[in-house]
Design a protein around this motif. Structure first.
Motif, PDB file in Angstrom:
ATOM      1  N   GLU A 109       0.945   4.214  -2.798  1.00 48.71           N
ATOM      2  CA  GLU A 109       0.714   5.634  -2.466  1.00 48.71           C
ATOM      3  C   GLU A 109       1.860   6.499  -2.999  1.00 48.71           C
ATOM      4  N   ARG A 149      -5.742  10.300  -3.960  1.00 49.70           N
ATOM      5  CA  ARG A 149      -4.651   9.345  -3.697  1.00 49.70           C
ATOM      6  C   ARG A 149      -4.905   8.488  -2.468  1.00 49.70           C
ATOM      7  N   ASP A 150      -6.163   8.453  -1.981  1.00 49.24           N
ATOM      8  CA  ASP A 150      -6.455   7.617  -0.795  1.00 49.24           C
ATOM      9  C   ASP A 150      -6.486   6.141  -1.189  1.00 49.24           C
ATOM     10  N   ARG A 189       0.829  -1.201   0.000  1.00 48.30           N
ATOM     11  CA  ARG A 189       0.000   0.000   0.000  1.00 48.30           C
ATOM     12  C   ARG A 189       0.868   1.257   0.000  1.00 48.30           C
TER      13      ARG A 189
END
Ligand code: 5RP
Length: 260
Positions: free
Chosen positions: A156, A167-168, A152
């Motif tokens: 990101e 961008r979450d 993750r």
């Protein structure tokens, strides 16, 4: 009986009903996953039981396999089929080039393998799935459980240099636990809002360690069948450059609904 269905279900059913016209006797057919694809599986089951059509189905999820068997479709694995004549599946979004976001149901990995192993992919959708630019629907990315938080973080970081608006990145949950795919992996949902360059994004995401596959289907879909609540359907063929309009008569389909 169709009177009890919501307009959105009627639209999904109309698209599914038209799409199964592409299926011919003896074909090996990829069976998609989701509520729209479930209508298609039921329509195919009716063709098997009532018209005697012989097909072999390759399901894209455990739940589609269960439904296919229930309605009388012979189920085989992709390894047994090796190559498919046709795959029919739903989508979360499609654009004018018939590029897609898929994976809302968590089956994107099998769906992409099966669609890619098919001569033709047909997407069935209601009008709400059509977008000018992909990305309002969160992009699902399948990652292996080992080190998923590192994957993750790497995603990101990669998003900083990509043409996206949001961008979450969130871990998909199933109640209190992380959602687990049929392949035992997790799903990260990328809330990008707008994807400026889907091809580039797909390539970059798939290079990140721990990522198995992402839900962008680029140059895979050949035809989209768009259903409306009143039974109208549009068949858009990206290769032929054609758009055909027809109307599905719900009354003729009453058997299907009473069989459910
Ligand atoms: C499952 C999918 C589905 O095709 C997509 O989520 C559409 O589902 P529905 O037809 O229920 O709207 O990609 O992984």
């Amino acid at each position: 009986m169709t009177g009890e269905l919501s307009p959105i279900d009627k639209a999904k059913f109309a698209a599914a009903k038209r799409a199964v016209d592409f299926v011919e006797d003896g074909m090996r057919v990829g069976l998609g996953t989701g509520s729209t694809a479930a209508w298609m599986v039921r329509c195919l089951g009716e063709m098997v039981r009532e018209d005697g059509i012989r097909i072999k189905g390759v399901p894209t999820s455990v739940r589609t396999a269960e439904l296919a068997r229930q309605v009388g479709i012979e189920v085989i694995s992709l390894d047994e089929a090796k190559w498919l004549d046709l795959t029919i599946d739903g989508a979360d979004e499609f654009d004018a080039d018939l590029n897609l976001i898929k994976g809302g149901g968590g089956a994107l990995l099998q769906e992409k393998i099966v669609a890619t192993a098919s001569d033709q992919m047909i997407v069935i959708a209601d009008t709400a799935k059509e977008v000018g630019t992909l990305g309002a629907f969160p992009l699902p990315v399948e990652v292996i459980p080992f080190g998923w938080q590192t994957s993750r973080a790497l995603i990101e970081e990669a998003l900083i240099n990509l043409d996206v608006m949001g961008r979450d990145v969130t871990l998909r949950m199933n109640g209190d636990a992380a959602f687990v795919t049929d392949e035992g992996n997790h799903i990260l949902d990328l809330h990008l809002k707008r994807i400026g360059n889907p091809r580039q994004l797909s390539l970059v995401i798939n290079q990140i360690p721990g990522v198995v596959e992402n839900g962008l289907f680029i140059d895979i879909c050949d035809v989209v069948v768009v259903g409306h609540g009143d039974g109208r359907v549009e068949v858009r063929d990206i290769n032929a450059g054609t758009v055909e309009e027809e109307k599905i008569d719900f009354l003729e389909s009453d058997n299907l609904f009473t069989d459910l």
